[in-house]
Scaffold this motif. Sequence first.
Motif, PDB file in Angstrom:
ATOM      1  N   ILE A 141       2.307 -24.397  34.347  1.00 22.57           N
ATOM      2  CA  ILE A 141       3.231 -23.481  33.906  1.00 22.57           C
ATOM      3  C   ILE A 141       2.545 -22.032  33.973  1.00 22.57           C
ATOM      4  O   ILE A 141       1.366 -22.027  34.119  1.00 22.57           O
ATOM      5  N   ALA A 142       3.375 -21.038  34.361  1.00 20.49           N
ATOM      6  CA  ALA A 142       2.747 -19.571  34.318  1.00 20.49           C
ATOM      7  C   ALA A 142       2.067 -18.973  33.104  1.00 20.49           C
ATOM      8  O   ALA A 142       2.492 -19.320  32.322  1.00 20.49           O
ATOM      9  N   PRO A 143       1.092 -18.288  33.389  1.00 25.68           N
ATOM     10  CA  PRO A 143       0.396 -17.770  32.089  1.00 25.68           C
ATOM     11  C   PRO A 143       1.083 -16.967  31.222  1.00 25.68           C
ATOM     12  O   PRO A 143       0.979 -16.885  30.214  1.00 25.68           O
ATOM     13  N   SER A 144       2.045 -16.307  31.999  1.00 31.47           N
ATOM     14  CA  SER A 144       3.000 -15.451  31.161  1.00 31.47           C
ATOM     15  C   SER A 144       3.964 -16.292  30.222  1.00 31.47           C
ATOM     16  O   SER A 144       4.769 -15.612  29.469  1.00 31.47           O
ATOM     17  N   VAL A 145       3.977 -17.397  30.229  1.00 33.03           N
ATOM     18  CA  VAL A 145       5.196 -18.456  29.690  1.00 33.03           C
ATOM     19  C   VAL A 145       4.379 -18.580  28.322  1.00 33.03           C
ATOM     20  O   VAL A 145       3.218 -19.335  28.413  1.00 33.03           O
ATOM     21  N   ALA A 151      14.453 -19.789  29.244  1.00 34.65           N
ATOM     22  CA  ALA A 151      15.285 -20.741  30.275  1.00 34.65           C
ATOM     23  C   ALA A 151      15.329 -21.987  29.465  1.00 34.65           C
ATOM     24  O   ALA A 151      14.551 -22.795  29.098  1.00 34.65           O
ATOM     25  N   SER A 152      16.534 -22.246  29.209  1.00 35.88           N
ATOM     26  CA  SER A 152      17.090 -23.334  28.314  1.00 35.88           C
ATOM     27  C   SER A 152      18.106 -24.347  29.199  1.00 35.88           C
ATOM     28  O   SER A 152      19.026 -24.177  29.616  1.00 35.88           O
ATOM     29  N   THR A 153      17.807 -25.670  28.666  1.00 34.13           N
ATOM     30  CA  THR A 153      18.665 -26.820  29.217  1.00 34.13           C
ATOM     31  C   THR A 153      19.927 -26.835  28.236  1.00 34.13           C
ATOM     32  O   THR A 153      20.580 -27.975  28.424  1.00 34.13           O
ATOM     33  N   LYS A 200       9.804 -18.273  27.476  1.00 34.68           N
ATOM     34  CA  LYS A 200       9.834 -19.529  27.067  1.00 34.68           C
ATOM     35  C   LYS A 200      10.594 -20.541  27.693  1.00 34.68           C
ATOM     36  O   LYS A 200      11.643 -20.073  28.392  1.00 34.68           O
ATOM     37  N   VAL A 201      10.337 -21.967  27.603  1.00 38.86           N
ATOM     38  CA  VAL A 201      11.221 -22.641  28.362  1.00 38.86           C
ATOM     39  C   VAL A 201      11.548 -24.037  27.455  1.00 38.86           C
ATOM     40  O   VAL A 201      10.616 -24.125  26.451  1.00 38.86           O
ATOM     41  N   PHE A 202      12.790 -24.148  27.324  1.00 36.74           N
ATOM     42  CA  PHE A 202      13.302 -25.443  26.363  1.00 36.74           C
ATOM     43  C   PHE A 202      13.829 -26.424  27.358  1.00 36.74           C
ATOM     44  O   PHE A 202      15.092 -26.230  27.758  1.00 36.74           O
ATOM     45  N   ILE A 203      13.407 -27.768  27.312  1.00 39.36           N
ATOM     46  CA  ILE A 203      14.010 -28.802  28.016  1.00 39.36           C
ATOM     47  C   ILE A 203      14.378 -29.615  26.961  1.00 39.36           C
ATOM     48  O   ILE A 203      13.551 -30.187  26.110  1.00 39.36           O
TER      49      ILE A 203
END
Lengths: 212, 471
Positions: free
Chosen positions: B368-372, B427-429, B342-345
Amino acid sequence: MDKFTRLEGLVAPLDRNNVDTDAIIPKQFLKSIKRSGFGPNAFDEWRYMDIGEPGQDATHRPKNPNFVLNQSRYQGSEVLLTRANFGCGSSREHAPWALLDFGFKAIVAESFADIFFNNCYKNGIVPIVLPATEIEALFKQVEATPGYKLVVDLQAQAVIRPDGYGIQFQIDAFRKECLINGWDDIGLTLRHAEKIREFEEKRRINQPWLFS
Amino acid sequence: MSKTLYDKLWDNHVVHVEPDGTALLYIDRHLVHEVTSPQAFEGLKLAGRKPWRVSSIVSTPDHNTPTDHWDEGIKDPISRQQVETLDANIREVGALAYFPFKDQRMGILHVVGPENGATLPGMTVVCGDSHTSTHGAFACLAHGIGTSEVEHVLATQCLLQKKSKTMLVAVEGRLGKGVTGKDVALAIIGTIGTAGGTGYAIEFGGSAIRGLSMEGRMTLCNMAIEGGARMGFVAVDDKTIEYLRGRPFSPKGEVWDNAVAYWRTLQSDTGAQFDRVVTLKAEDIRPQVTWGTSPEMVVAIDANVPDPAKQSDPVKREGMERALQYMGLNPNTPMNQISIDKVFIGSCTNSRIEDLREAASVLKGRHIAPSVKLALAVPGSGLVKRQAEAEGLDKVFLAAGFEWREPGCSMCLAMNADRLEPGERCASTSNRNFEGRQGPGGRTHLLSPAMAAAAAIAGRFAMSCVTSSQH
Ligand code: SF4
């Protein structure tokens, strides 16, 4: 706030650096609008095998047998012994509320995070900073001696081991007085109400942009 | 005698001093949110006390509010009760400004204060939230307080304080391409450690700091607390003043001119002495990613996961081993081979307009990548959201496969529905990678918005597209 003068309490060792306030009381419990009742959820993620939710009865939840505070020899402990930077992270006062509710009245560590350190005093918990060598020795003794107790003598500013060895600690005179007398900070500050008002009036004239 | 900026700010607020040096400091701005205030308002009422100066209060709910389906309200009844309690308390006592749930100016307090000009240089700014240090970017004495202190400020407009020691963290030189305020913050914490700033007030200085935008400085000061310092600040310069010009609560006309003249004095005098000085070279700072469960567990993106076997201190070694186990990582793995879920902005660290622009510039024309499984973009406030939409950034995020959400703290601490599942890697900001911070069992890696965007595209931590997309 209860007065604090002298305590003789069972010691529980939490042998980690950087124990953060998210670990002391996970965020889902911050939704409460009360000050009490956080004890069963102190160290929730370490203490239980399942995921805790607010409002749930904790008595039947599966406990993590490996977590030190779950061991029978540490039940009823009142002094928490830990390492460096205890209480880092968020400003949540729910952390000292949870520790107090759990039964801790004093925390002995190599160092504390600033906001947590402050929050302890406001709730009558004594945070005690001791040198790393003394902390190391205490860990060894606690682990080797079931039923190990420490005396915290606030008046004398000393932690006294069962073998009679005393370790001095520092505390601000003002904070010490507040703890010993169980004083309410707000009441103390309001004795200076007139001074605060004068200060404010001058400020309003000199720096008016602060008051728009 | 030469004074540091800290001395000047301190001296300007002292109302009274106890014999042991404990001072009563006057508080100019009190920021209030729903999580740490209910017990304070209750305590005030129980003691039959009135708030001292309600025009110092700026308030908004942020921690508990959902970031989608606003039309459905707050579904979690306990979260809703907390937000409603704040509504009721502010309605009863009043405030300079209150932005309730769904208001156009609602958002994370540390974004809302500055963008409305409610944070002004030279102020003492407090809030029951440790990231209040953010406001130090405006040369404020700004720090987090506990709930008892929230009550104390409500009742007395003052706080009891002991003076801190002073530390100057000077970053000299020019930052490389793709190196942001976030990377500087993480590199500093990597250098001094999470307890390095304990007991200190940190002034950030040096040419690289002066080169940062106000947004970058806010990101840096925001993370001062992760380096153990309750507060961090930056001296006033033209950027500070230009940022504040024309904001809703900024002074106007002649008062503005007088204010600016005073604000320009808010710098450390030449020759002022600090208790500790730490110097970093800007050129040495690479984009950073954390690998463990404390912000000090950080390396450059092109480095490997550290090896506990090389750590001689047994307590630290055990801490590293525990962190690696929790994070599901093996020593010596190259950071750029770690894949993410996961990604958090977002968050008070990186959810301002500049952060969104940086991330969007990396995402533009990519997906974004398919795995995300999930990529969230959460603006810091309603105003940031509208600005971003006016610039078309929302379209860039959406086209790249991100979700574009309503403002709030969101997955920074997962008090609302946005959270990680056990074992998921993010991946987090945001600013904290503690165990369980983004959801029980969740694994958080802190990085900059541009790096988070790059990770979203690659499906793992990556550097390449950060640099290639910089214009
Ligand atoms: S965004 Fe995160 S760190 Fe910032 S105030 Fe909200 S919960 Fe706290």
